[in-house]
Write a protein that holds these residues in place. Structure first.
Motif, PDB file in Angstrom:
ATOM      1  N   UNK A 305       0.827  -1.212   0.000  1.00 20.73           N
ATOM      2  CA  UNK A 305       0.000   0.000   0.000  1.00 20.73           C
ATOM      3  C   UNK A 305       0.858   1.258   0.000  1.00 20.73           C
ATOM      4  N   UNK A 306       2.025   1.182   0.594  1.00 24.58           N
ATOM      5  CA  UNK A 306       2.910   2.349   0.667  1.00 24.58           C
ATOM      6  C   UNK A 306       4.062   2.286  -0.306  1.00 24.58           C
ATOM      7  N   UNK A 307       3.940   1.479  -1.374  1.00 28.41           N
ATOM      8  CA  UNK A 307       5.076   1.284  -2.278  1.00 28.41           C
ATOM      9  C   UNK A 307       5.494   2.579  -2.973  1.00 28.41           C
ATOM     10  N   UNK A 308       4.601   3.555  -3.072  1.00 29.06           N
ATOM     11  CA  UNK A 308       4.975   4.833  -3.668  1.00 29.06           C
ATOM     12  C   UNK A 308       5.931   5.636  -2.809  1.00 29.06           C
ATOM     13  N   UNK A 309       6.116   5.212  -1.561  1.00 32.97           N
ATOM     14  CA  UNK A 309       7.039   5.902  -0.650  1.00 32.97           C
ATOM     15  C   UNK A 309       8.278   5.067  -0.342  1.00 32.97           C
ATOM     16  N   UNK A 310       8.356   3.859  -0.894  1.00 30.14           N
ATOM     17  CA  UNK A 310       9.489   2.990  -0.592  1.00 30.14           C
ATOM     18  C   UNK A 310      10.772   3.579  -1.162  1.00 30.14           C
ATOM     19  N   UNK A 311      11.877   3.365  -0.490  1.00 30.59           N
ATOM     20  CA  UNK A 311      13.180   3.876  -0.937  1.00 30.59           C
ATOM     21  C   UNK A 311      14.218   2.759  -0.842  1.00 30.59           C
ATOM     22  N   UNK A 312      15.110   2.743  -1.794  1.00 30.74           N
ATOM     23  CA  UNK A 312      16.236   1.817  -1.789  1.00 30.74           C
ATOM     24  C   UNK A 312      17.506   2.634  -1.637  1.00 30.74           C
ATOM     25  N   UNK A 313      18.324   2.287  -0.664  1.00 33.06           N
ATOM     26  CA  UNK A 313      19.538   3.057  -0.403  1.00 33.06           C
ATOM     27  C   UNK A 313      20.751   2.384  -1.027  1.00 33.06           C
ATOM     28  N   UNK A 314      21.596   3.206  -1.598  1.00 36.81           N
ATOM     29  CA  UNK A 314      22.844   2.709  -2.186  1.00 36.81           C
ATOM     30  C   UNK A 314      23.848   2.420  -1.082  1.00 36.81           C
ATOM     31  N   UNK A 315      24.732   1.452  -1.272  1.00 35.18           N
ATOM     32  CA  UNK A 315      25.768   1.175  -0.261  1.00 35.18           C
ATOM     33  C   UNK A 315      26.636   2.404  -0.025  1.00 35.18           C
ATOM     34  N   UNK A 316      26.927   2.672   1.253  1.00 34.42           N
ATOM     35  CA  UNK A 316      27.728   3.842   1.602  1.00 34.42           C
ATOM     36  C   UNK A 316      28.882   3.436   2.502  1.00 34.42           C
ATOM     37  N   UNK A 317      29.876   4.308   2.516  1.00 35.17           N
ATOM     38  CA  UNK A 317      31.006   4.072   3.407  1.00 35.17           C
ATOM     39  C   UNK A 317      30.565   4.150   4.858  1.00 35.17           C
ATOM     40  N   UNK A 318      31.232   3.412   5.689  1.00 33.12           N
ATOM     41  CA  UNK A 318      30.889   3.383   7.108  1.00 33.12           C
ATOM     42  C   UNK A 318      31.016   4.780   7.718  1.00 33.12           C
ATOM     43  N   UNK A 319      30.016   5.167   8.493  1.00 29.71           N
ATOM     44  CA  UNK A 319      30.018   6.468   9.138  1.00 29.71           C
ATOM     45  C   UNK A 319      29.332   7.552   8.339  1.00 29.71           C
ATOM     46  N   UNK A 320      28.905   7.240   7.103  1.00 31.98           N
ATOM     47  CA  UNK A 320      28.226   8.243   6.279  1.00 31.98           C
ATOM     48  C   UNK A 320      26.760   7.858   6.118  1.00 31.98           C
ATOM     49  N   UNK A 321      25.893   8.868   6.024  1.00 28.51           N
ATOM     50  CA  UNK A 321      24.466   8.617   5.866  1.00 28.51           C
ATOM     51  C   UNK A 321      24.200   7.995   4.500  1.00 28.51           C
ATOM     52  N   UNK A 322      23.337   6.967   4.457  1.00 33.57           N
ATOM     53  CA  UNK A 322      23.034   6.331   3.167  1.00 33.57           C
ATOM     54  C   UNK A 322      22.264   7.266   2.251  1.00 33.57           C
TER      55      UNK A 322
END
Length: 432
Positions: A305-322
């Motif tokens: 039902x909420x698929x229009x708000x789903x987000x996929x995050x890219x891999x990030x370096x440790x300590x940084x926000x995705x």
């Protein structure tokens, strides 16, 4: 007269725009100054804009009225609100003004002062010492475990009530009536929103606001007809299950013919029913999802039902926000929405029209639906004629890793409609 004081104010908000947002306000005058402040903003409204205006309110409440003050801020929203727009907002009775309770409190604190108050804009994050220190205090405030107290009261003698008739248009009057009308909460909608929020948190790691969830049903990544289907699903207005079992002589319409007469619900139809289309479609969607873009999520009703708000995050370096992977996010929204809607359509055709479905026909219809989205993307990208950033456009970013013979396609396949492009054929039991 006491010496003129220059005050730097700033706001900060973590996970801005979500239900998990935490807002802070920073006030900086000088190193070690006793009236420097780092506040965590209380209440339901948590945004950068709220943090900015709260910093001004908190400073005024903590400052002597006879001391001239100049506020230095990087927020034109605050400056224009308290200087340029304030009179118009009051004339229209504050109708349609976002964060009006904060601007009313700030205006009251400014008007009760006997000394002058001025505002000066500074470019944010440009190396200005005062602005950087205020920003650091705002972030410190947002990180506090407990919210601070904030007084937004306005004395009656300073509160302007009503609106000037000359300033009120029909649209403003209608909006004012709607704002003041008591809205009855739909219990089922509230339950659905909570379910969506909870299921999305399992994927995102943060809670979405009601506003963001409703906006997701209107996402450009989702077909309009499917957005309407999701909107109705959240409101639980589809005529299934208990809608029929509560009507004498129509009870059987509410029961699933594939599952020994179990009462239907949207969750049953999309996720639990033994009908072959449900199981096969979700398997094809998962098979098409490129492994390099992360794990395919466990399908839950709230996620659908909420698929229009789903987000996929890219891999990030440790300590940084995705960071959000826009292409992968869009692909997941398309696959979930198209698959769920097709399951619903096939269920209705099977139950209402008596249409017999084979595994091959299910596979072809799902493949055609996804290929149609791919073709629509290509046509729209061709018409926009925008140069893509970073060497690849939205279509290529979205469909990367899903196409048949992808390595043999020309570099400009997305905008060259003469080139035949389609997704990898789905695997079905009949084709191996």
């Amino acid at each position: 007269m006491d010496e003129h004081v220059v005050v730097y104010t700033d706001g900060s908000c973590t996970k801005n725009g979500t239900a998990s947002a935490r807002c802070g306000s920073g006030v900086w005058i000088a190193d070690g100054h006793p009236k420097n402040m780092a506040l965590r903003v209380p209440g339901e409204k948590q945004s950068n804009q709220v943090g900015e205006i709260v910093a001004v309110i908190a400073c005024l409440q903590n400052m002597d009225n006879c001391v001239p003050v100049t506020f230095v801020t990087d927020s034109l929203y605050v400056i224009e609100g308290l200087t340029k727009n304030l009179g118009d907002w009051e004339d229209r009775g504050w109708v349609g003004v976002a964060n009006r309770e904060y601007f009313q409190a700030a205006a009251y604190q400014l008007r009760r002062r006997s000394a002058t108050s001025a505002f000066r804009w500074v470019k944010g994050h440009s190396g200005d010492e005062g602005n950087e220190n205020a920003d650091a205090l705002a972030k410190e405030g947002a990180g506090k475990a407990v919210a601070d107290q904030l007084d937004l009261s306005v004395q009656p003698s300073f509160r302007l009530s009503g609106a000037k008739l000359a300033a009120v248009t029909q649209a403003i009057a209608y909006r004012g009536i709607r704002e003041r009308a008591r809205r009855k909460e739909r219990r089922k909608s509230v339950q659905s929103l909570d379910l969506v929020r909870s299921n999305l948190e399992e994927v995102h790691g943060h809670l979405e606001s009601d506003k963001a969830i409703w906006a997701g049903t209107r996402s450009k990544d989702i077909q309009r007809k499917i957005g309407q289907f999701l909107f109705m699903a959240i409101h639980q207005t589809h005529k299934i299950g208990t809608f029929w079992t509560n009507i004498p002589n129509y009870e059987e319409r509410g029961r699933c013919g594939e599952c020994d007469g179990e009462i239907e619900s949207m969750e049953h139809i999309l996720l639990e029913c033994q009908a072959k289309e449900r199981q096969q479609i979700w398997k094809m969607a998962e098979d098409l999802w490129p492994p390099g873009r992360g794990d395919w999520p466990r399908m839950r009703l709230g996620l659908i039902m909420g698929c229009g708000s789903v987000k996929v995050h890219a891999p990030q370096e440790e300590g940084r926000d995705p960071k959000v992977d826009r292409g992968a996010t869009r692909l997941m929204r398309i696959l979930i929405s198209e698959s769920a809607h097709l399951i619903w359509v096939m269920r209705c055709q099977r139950v209402i029209q008596g249409v017999a479905l084979t595994q091959d026909s299910i596979a072809r219809r799902w493949q055609n639906a996804v290929n149609q989205r791919l073709m629509t993307d290509r046509v729209l990208e061709t018409r926009t004629k925008k140069k893509p950033r970073g060497g690849s456009g939205q279509t290529e970013q979205t469909w990367e890793g899903t196409l048949q013979d992808e390595l043999q396609l020309p570099d400009n396949w997305a905008t060259t409609l003469e080139v035949l492009v389609g997704i990898k054929p789905p695997r079905t039991p009949s084709t191996g």
